[in-house]
Design a protein around this motif. Structure first.
Motif, PDB file in Angstrom:
ATOM      1  N   HIS A   1      16.493  47.170  69.448  1.00  0.00           N
ATOM      2  CA  HIS A   1      16.347  47.966  70.594  1.00  0.00           C
ATOM      3  C   HIS A   1      15.522  49.406  70.364  1.00  0.00           C
ATOM      4  N   VAL A   2      16.153  49.888  69.327  1.00  0.00           N
ATOM      5  CA  VAL A   2      15.441  51.024  68.768  1.00  0.00           C
ATOM      6  C   VAL A   2      14.005  50.862  68.386  1.00  0.00           C
ATOM      7  N   GLY A   3      13.828  49.759  67.532  1.00  0.00           N
ATOM      8  CA  GLY A   3      12.651  49.254  67.223  1.00  0.00           C
ATOM      9  C   GLY A   3      11.801  49.373  68.414  1.00  0.00           C
ATOM     10  N   GLU A   4      12.060  48.768  69.504  1.00  0.00           N
ATOM     11  CA  GLU A   4      11.416  48.402  70.742  1.00  0.00           C
ATOM     12  C   GLU A   4      10.943  49.803  71.522  1.00  0.00           C
ATOM     13  N   ILE A   5      12.172  50.917  71.407  1.00  0.00           N
ATOM     14  CA  ILE A   5      11.705  52.244  71.925  1.00  0.00           C
ATOM     15  C   ILE A   5      10.621  52.929  70.881  1.00  0.00           C
ATOM     16  N   VAL A   6      10.772  52.810  69.545  1.00  0.00           N
ATOM     17  CA  VAL A   6       9.740  53.375  68.627  1.00  0.00           C
ATOM     18  C   VAL A   6       8.342  52.603  69.030  1.00  0.00           C
ATOM     19  N   ALA A   7       8.283  51.529  69.147  1.00  0.00           N
ATOM     20  CA  ALA A   7       6.994  50.810  69.305  1.00  0.00           C
ATOM     21  C   ALA A   7       6.401  51.283  70.673  1.00  0.00           C
ATOM     22  N   LYS A   8       7.161  51.448  71.770  1.00  0.00           N
ATOM     23  CA  LYS A   8       6.698  51.913  73.014  1.00  0.00           C
ATOM     24  C   LYS A   8       6.296  53.058  73.118  1.00  0.00           C
ATOM     25  N   ASN A   9       6.884  53.974  72.377  1.00  0.00           N
ATOM     26  CA  ASN A   9       6.664  55.446  72.285  1.00  0.00           C
ATOM     27  C   ASN A   9       5.589  55.864  71.331  1.00  0.00           C
ATOM     28  N   ASN A  10       5.099  54.839  70.469  1.00  0.00           N
ATOM     29  CA  ASN A  10       4.047  55.133  69.410  1.00  0.00           C
ATOM     30  C   ASN A  10       4.534  56.211  68.361  1.00  0.00           C
ATOM     31  N   ILE A  11       6.087  55.982  67.980  1.00  0.00           N
ATOM     32  CA  ILE A  11       6.305  57.063  67.288  1.00  0.00           C
ATOM     33  C   ILE A  11       5.749  56.738  65.603  1.00  0.00           C
ATOM     34  N   SER A  12       4.734  57.452  65.426  1.00  0.00           N
ATOM     35  CA  SER A  12       4.013  56.930  63.924  1.00  0.00           C
ATOM     36  C   SER A  12       5.013  57.555  62.934  1.00  0.00           C
ATOM     37  N   GLY A  13       4.822  56.478  61.859  1.00  0.00           N
ATOM     38  CA  GLY A  13       5.565  56.882  60.394  1.00  0.00           C
ATOM     39  C   GLY A  13       7.162  56.557  60.738  1.00  0.00           C
ATOM     40  N   PHE A  14       7.843  56.083  61.471  1.00  0.00           N
ATOM     41  CA  PHE A  14       9.127  55.907  61.702  1.00  0.00           C
ATOM     42  C   PHE A  14       9.385  54.677  60.756  1.00  0.00           C
ATOM     43  N   TYR A  15       8.762  53.649  60.432  1.00  0.00           N
ATOM     44  CA  TYR A  15       9.205  52.408  60.118  1.00  0.00           C
ATOM     45  C   TYR A  15       8.909  52.893  58.319  1.00  0.00           C
ATOM     46  N   SER A  16       7.881  53.675  58.027  1.00  0.00           N
ATOM     47  CA  SER A  16       7.669  53.893  56.722  1.00  0.00           C
ATOM     48  C   SER A  16       8.851  54.763  56.344  1.00  0.00           C
TER      49      SER A  16
END
Length: 379
Positions: free
Chosen positions: A328-343
């Protein structure tokens, strides 16, 4: 394996809540190994061969324990007797639970000779690194010793004048083996006859740990210096699209990332790749120090802090803290274009694993999204 390593594996293991509860209450039912079951079938068949058929047998286990197992059926023809016993794995989620394990016994003219072989549905060893002779049946040392002991217990004095042939078979073994690690370990055509204590402890950390060590040993014996450690079958399939390496280089480590990395370092491998999805990788990034604290709120707080470092605003952080799952967090991160989160998440995993390896391994961390796209790699 050191106690430290095993306690690390125990801390990493994540079990369903109902299993945790049963374990805490001591309510999980133990079972018997394939080795114990094969020994029971052998003992019963030997009694029948001596015209003393039984419906239940006592099996001597290592560490001076005994077990009583029922005989499923007995058949005699042409001087041979076959008996079957049903494998009872207790509450352990093992594919061999309720499998029929058979033993066919007969006398031979070679005084004192006890020949134990694997028949239909018992795997054959084709690769080194397992501690078993290549070309032989996959019957591990403890079950082999138990089988020999059973022959001596039942046949006794008669071994002075003749020998005994024993063939262990598992009618559905070839089918069952496809659901195990055997094909990748180079054990072909069936299951292994296993057991070190003769008893199966449900969800045993030691068993999972042993399977990981065995996989690494087979890879090393085949000359590999790299292991691709994945969290499960799906992440392994995706990893195979990135790395053209032999099958034995891929090891499904489940929850046991720190343990697997420590073992790879101790075994002097050069490089490991850790591949998985957001949920398991978040657990790894948090480190075992936190994972014994059950409940997703811990993960959400951790992930909110990562998002904050990536410049996420207050509204997004609140949404992350209220999320249900890491996915679910992944979806929120994608929706809000939080760059660098996964890295950043992969970097945190790398830091934890680097610590477990004491800097002795090259480590790469890869995060997949659920359809197989690479979301991040570190370094």
């Amino acid at each position: 394996m050191s106690d430290d390593d095993l306690s690390l594996a125990e801390q990493e293991q994540v079990l369903p809540a109902e299993v945790e509860e049963k374990m805490r209450k001591g309510a999980l039912r133990t079972g018997y190994s394939t080795g114990t079951t094969a020994t029971a079938a052998t003992k019963a068949a030997l009694y029948a061969l001596l015209n003393e058929p039984v419906s239940e047998v006592q099996v001597s286990l290592p560490r001076d324990k005994t077990a009583a197992l029922k005989v499923a059926w007995t058949r005699a023809e042409n001087g041979r007797v076959t008996c079957a016993a049903i494998k009872d794995g207790g509450d352990d989620p093992d594919v061999t639970h309720e499998a029929e394990i058979c033993s066919t016994v007969s006398f031979n003219n070679n005084a004192g000779a006890v020949n134990i072989e694997g028949g239909q549905g018992v795997g054959r060893v084709t690769k080194p690194g397992l501690g078993l002779e290549v070309g032989k049946a996959a019957i591990n040392p403890t079950p082999m010793a138990m089988l020999k002991q059973a022959v001596e217990q039942v046949v006794g004095e008669q071994l002075k004048t003749r020998g005994v042939d024993v063939v262990i078979s598992v009618p559905k073994g070839e089918e069952l083996a496809k659901k195990t690690d055997n094909p990748r370990l180079g054990i072909i055509g069936g299951i292994s006859i296993l057991g070190t204590t003769g008893i199966v402890l449900p969800y045993s950390t030691a068993s999972f740990a042993a399977a990981i060590r065995q996989s690494l040993d087979v890879a090393i014996a085949a000359g590999a210096d790299t292991a691709i450690l994945t969290t499960g079958g799906r992440s392994e399939d995706f990893a195979k699209t990135l790395f053209t390496l032999p099958e034995h280089c891929f090891v499904q480590m489940g929850d046991f990332a720190g343990y697997s990395v420590r073992q790879a370092a101790a075994k002097k491998m050069r490089r490991v790749v850790i591949a998985g999805f957001i949920g398991k990788l978040t657990k790894m990034a948090m480190g075992v120090k936190q994972t014994h604290v059950r409940g997703s709120h811990v993960d959400m707080e951790f992930m909110a802090k990562l998002a904050e470092k990536c410049g996420a605003g207050a509204g997004v952080l609140t949404e992350i803290r209220k999320a249900n799952t890491a996915r679910h967090v992944g979806e929120i991160v994608a929706k809000n274009n939080i760059s660098g989160f996964y890295s950043l998440l992969c970097k945190k995993v790398h830091e934890q694993m680097h610590e477990h390896a004491k800097g002795q391994l090259e480590i790469e961390v890869i995060m997949f999204e659920f359809e197989g796209k690479v979301l991040a790699r570190h370094p």
